[in-house]
Design a protein around this motif. Structure first.
Motif, PDB file in Angstrom:
ATOM      1  N   PHE A 198       0.654  -1.198   0.106  1.00  0.00           N
ATOM      2  CA  PHE A 198      -0.024   0.026  -0.017  1.00  0.00           C
ATOM      3  C   PHE A 198       0.883   1.279  -0.112  1.00  0.00           C
ATOM      4  N   LYS A 199       0.302   2.176  -0.599  1.00  0.00           N
ATOM      5  CA  LYS A 199       1.147   3.501  -0.775  1.00  0.00           C
ATOM      6  C   LYS A 199       0.962   4.155   0.483  1.00  0.00           C
ATOM      7  N   ILE A 200       1.823   4.943   1.018  1.00  0.00           N
ATOM      8  CA  ILE A 200       1.936   5.847   2.188  1.00  0.00           C
ATOM      9  C   ILE A 200       1.440   7.358   1.736  1.00  0.00           C
ATOM     10  N   LEU A 201       0.257   7.683   2.389  1.00  0.00           N
ATOM     11  CA  LEU A 201      -0.089   9.053   2.121  1.00  0.00           C
ATOM     12  C   LEU A 201       0.224   9.971   2.759  1.00  0.00           C
ATOM     13  N   ALA A 202       0.508   9.953   4.130  1.00  0.00           N
ATOM     14  CA  ALA A 202       0.927  10.770   5.160  1.00  0.00           C
ATOM     15  C   ALA A 202       1.474  10.379   6.445  1.00  0.00           C
ATOM     16  N   ARG A 203       2.256  11.103   7.167  1.00  0.00           N
ATOM     17  CA  ARG A 203       2.611  10.651   8.465  1.00  0.00           C
ATOM     18  C   ARG A 203       1.803  11.214   9.373  1.00  0.00           C
ATOM     19  N   VAL A 204       1.416  10.595  10.399  1.00  0.00           N
ATOM     20  CA  VAL A 204       0.469  11.330  11.532  1.00  0.00           C
ATOM     21  C   VAL A 204       1.264  11.002  12.776  1.00  0.00           C
ATOM     22  N   GLY A 205       1.641  12.177  13.324  1.00  0.00           N
ATOM     23  CA  GLY A 205       2.298  11.963  14.481  1.00  0.00           C
ATOM     24  C   GLY A 205       3.852  11.526  14.342  1.00  0.00           C
ATOM     25  N   HIS A 206       4.411  10.785  15.253  1.00  0.00           N
ATOM     26  CA  HIS A 206       5.601  10.395  15.426  1.00  0.00           C
ATOM     27  C   HIS A 206       5.561   8.627  15.056  1.00  0.00           C
ATOM     28  N   VAL A 207       4.552   8.180  15.067  1.00  0.00           N
ATOM     29  CA  VAL A 207       4.578   6.651  15.081  1.00  0.00           C
ATOM     30  C   VAL A 207       3.519   6.093  14.214  1.00  0.00           C
ATOM     31  N   ALA A 208       2.705   6.739  13.622  1.00  0.00           N
ATOM     32  CA  ALA A 208       1.478   6.472  12.831  1.00  0.00           C
ATOM     33  C   ALA A 208       1.520   6.839  11.242  1.00  0.00           C
ATOM     34  N   TYR A 209       1.389   6.092  10.221  1.00  0.00           N
ATOM     35  CA  TYR A 209       0.966   6.581   8.869  1.00  0.00           C
ATOM     36  C   TYR A 209      -0.276   6.217   8.428  1.00  0.00           C
ATOM     37  N   MET A 210      -0.721   7.119   7.553  1.00  0.00           N
ATOM     38  CA  MET A 210      -1.993   7.130   6.681  1.00  0.00           C
ATOM     39  C   MET A 210      -1.741   6.353   5.395  1.00  0.00           C
ATOM     40  N   LEU A 211      -2.516   5.348   5.198  1.00  0.00           N
ATOM     41  CA  LEU A 211      -2.117   4.451   3.892  1.00  0.00           C
ATOM     42  C   LEU A 211      -3.190   4.746   3.003  1.00  0.00           C
ATOM     43  N   GLU A 212      -3.075   4.547   1.463  1.00  0.00           N
ATOM     44  CA  GLU A 212      -3.889   4.328   0.660  1.00  0.00           C
ATOM     45  C   GLU A 212      -4.520   2.961   0.536  1.00  0.00           C
ATOM     46  N   LEU A 213      -5.692   2.831   0.982  1.00  0.00           N
ATOM     47  CA  LEU A 213      -6.362   1.425   0.860  1.00  0.00           C
ATOM     48  C   LEU A 213      -7.246   1.071  -0.493  1.00  0.00           C
ATOM     49  N   PRO A 214      -7.386  -0.080  -0.630  1.00  0.00           N
ATOM     50  CA  PRO A 214      -8.066  -0.350  -2.084  1.00  0.00           C
ATOM     51  C   PRO A 214      -9.439  -0.326  -1.487  1.00  0.00           C
ATOM     52  N   GLU A 215     -10.723  -0.409  -2.435  1.00  0.00           N
ATOM     53  CA  GLU A 215     -12.061  -0.509  -2.137  1.00  0.00           C
ATOM     54  C   GLU A 215     -12.432  -1.547  -1.304  1.00  0.00           C
ATOM     55  N   GLU A 216     -11.875  -2.806  -1.337  1.00  0.00           N
ATOM     56  CA  GLU A 216     -12.243  -4.026  -0.474  1.00  0.00           C
ATOM     57  C   GLU A 216     -11.997  -3.480   0.931  1.00  0.00           C
ATOM     58  N   LEU A 217     -11.148  -2.613   1.260  1.00  0.00           N
ATOM     59  CA  LEU A 217     -10.830  -2.158   2.671  1.00  0.00           C
ATOM     60  C   LEU A 217     -11.173  -0.866   3.241  1.00  0.00           C
ATOM     61  N   LYS A 218     -12.323  -0.360   2.469  1.00  0.00           N
ATOM     62  CA  LYS A 218     -13.020   0.836   2.733  1.00  0.00           C
ATOM     63  C   LYS A 218     -13.619   0.773   4.048  1.00  0.00           C
ATOM     64  N   GLY A 219     -13.803  -0.204   4.628  1.00  0.00           N
ATOM     65  CA  GLY A 219     -14.512  -0.030   6.218  1.00  0.00           C
ATOM     66  C   GLY A 219     -13.459   0.005   7.300  1.00  0.00           C
ATOM     67  N   ILE A 220     -12.182   0.142   6.859  1.00  0.00           N
ATOM     68  CA  ILE A 220     -11.233  -0.250   7.848  1.00  0.00           C
ATOM     69  C   ILE A 220     -10.588   1.411   7.905  1.00  0.00           C
ATOM     70  N   HIS A 221     -10.237   1.871   9.246  1.00  0.00           N
ATOM     71  CA  HIS A 221      -9.730   3.113   9.312  1.00  0.00           C
ATOM     72  C   HIS A 221      -8.033   3.158   8.655  1.00  0.00           C
ATOM     73  N   SER A 222      -7.848   4.191   7.973  1.00  0.00           N
ATOM     74  CA  SER A 222      -6.654   4.021   7.059  1.00  0.00           C
ATOM     75  C   SER A 222      -5.452   4.529   7.814  1.00  0.00           C
ATOM     76  N   THR A 223      -5.442   4.799   9.161  1.00  0.00           N
ATOM     77  CA  THR A 223      -4.188   5.051   9.668  1.00  0.00           C
ATOM     78  C   THR A 223      -3.629   3.998  10.771  1.00  0.00           C
ATOM     79  N   PHE A 224      -2.582   3.573  10.622  1.00  0.00           N
ATOM     80  CA  PHE A 224      -1.815   2.329  11.380  1.00  0.00           C
ATOM     81  C   PHE A 224      -0.720   2.775  12.078  1.00  0.00           C
ATOM     82  N   TYR A 225      -0.416   2.017  13.203  1.00  0.00           N
ATOM     83  CA  TYR A 225       0.727   2.224  14.083  1.00  0.00           C
ATOM     84  C   TYR A 225       1.777   1.640  13.370  1.00  0.00           C
TER      85      TYR A 225
END
Length: 145
Positions: free
Chosen positions: A29-56
């Motif tokens: 998955f492509k990284i869209l942005a860094r959120v804080g010091h320890v999390a990243y926002m990802l570009e998720l496909p349509e199959e995973l649209k119900g999941i929050h896109s920010t991950f530790y």
């Protein structure tokens, strides 16, 4: 590009292996942005649209392959907690595990997966609580006969 960690947990306690050969990561998955010091926002496909896109950061792994290699989302199904959804097909065998002063009924369960059938040994009471349809009178008569 990063890979996203998924859990191979079936929802029951296994005596044998616990999904050892199940895929641990999906993506890339492509990284869209860094959120804080320890999390990243990802570009998720349509199959995973119900999941929050920010991950530790511990749930991510650097992807070192070319961008044209993509893991298929058709092989696995995920719930909202990124646990793989796997359902049992039938009870293949039954036995009683003898401990010092107690006996534990165990069943061999066949799980139907896209990559082929998998068999695990599970406690009968835990499987019966979650999947009562496997213990109907038709299945019981067939196994005892």
């Amino acid at each position: 590009m990063v890979l996203l960690k998924v859990s191979p947990w079936k929802g029951v306690v296994c005596f044998g292996k616990r999904g050892k050969l199940s895929p641990c990561y999906i993506g890339p998955f492509k990284i869209l942005a860094r959120v804080g010091h320890v999390a990243y926002m990802l570009e998720l496909p349509e199959e995973l649209k119900g999941i929050h896109s920010t991950f530790y950061v511990l749930n991510l792994k650097k992807c070192v392959t070319e961008g044209d290699i993509v893991a298929s989302m058709d092989e696995i199904q995920l719930d909202d907690n990124l646990h793989m959804i796997e359902k049992p097909v039938e009870i293949v065998d039954r036995e009683v595990k003898q401990l010092n002063r107690s006996q534990i009924p165990i069943v061999k369960v066949c799980w139907n997966l896209k990559r082929g059938p998998e068999f695990t040994l599970e406690r009968k009471d835990q499987i019966k609580n979650k999947y009562l349809h496997l213990f109907t009178s038709n299945n019981e008569a067939r196994k005892s006969g």
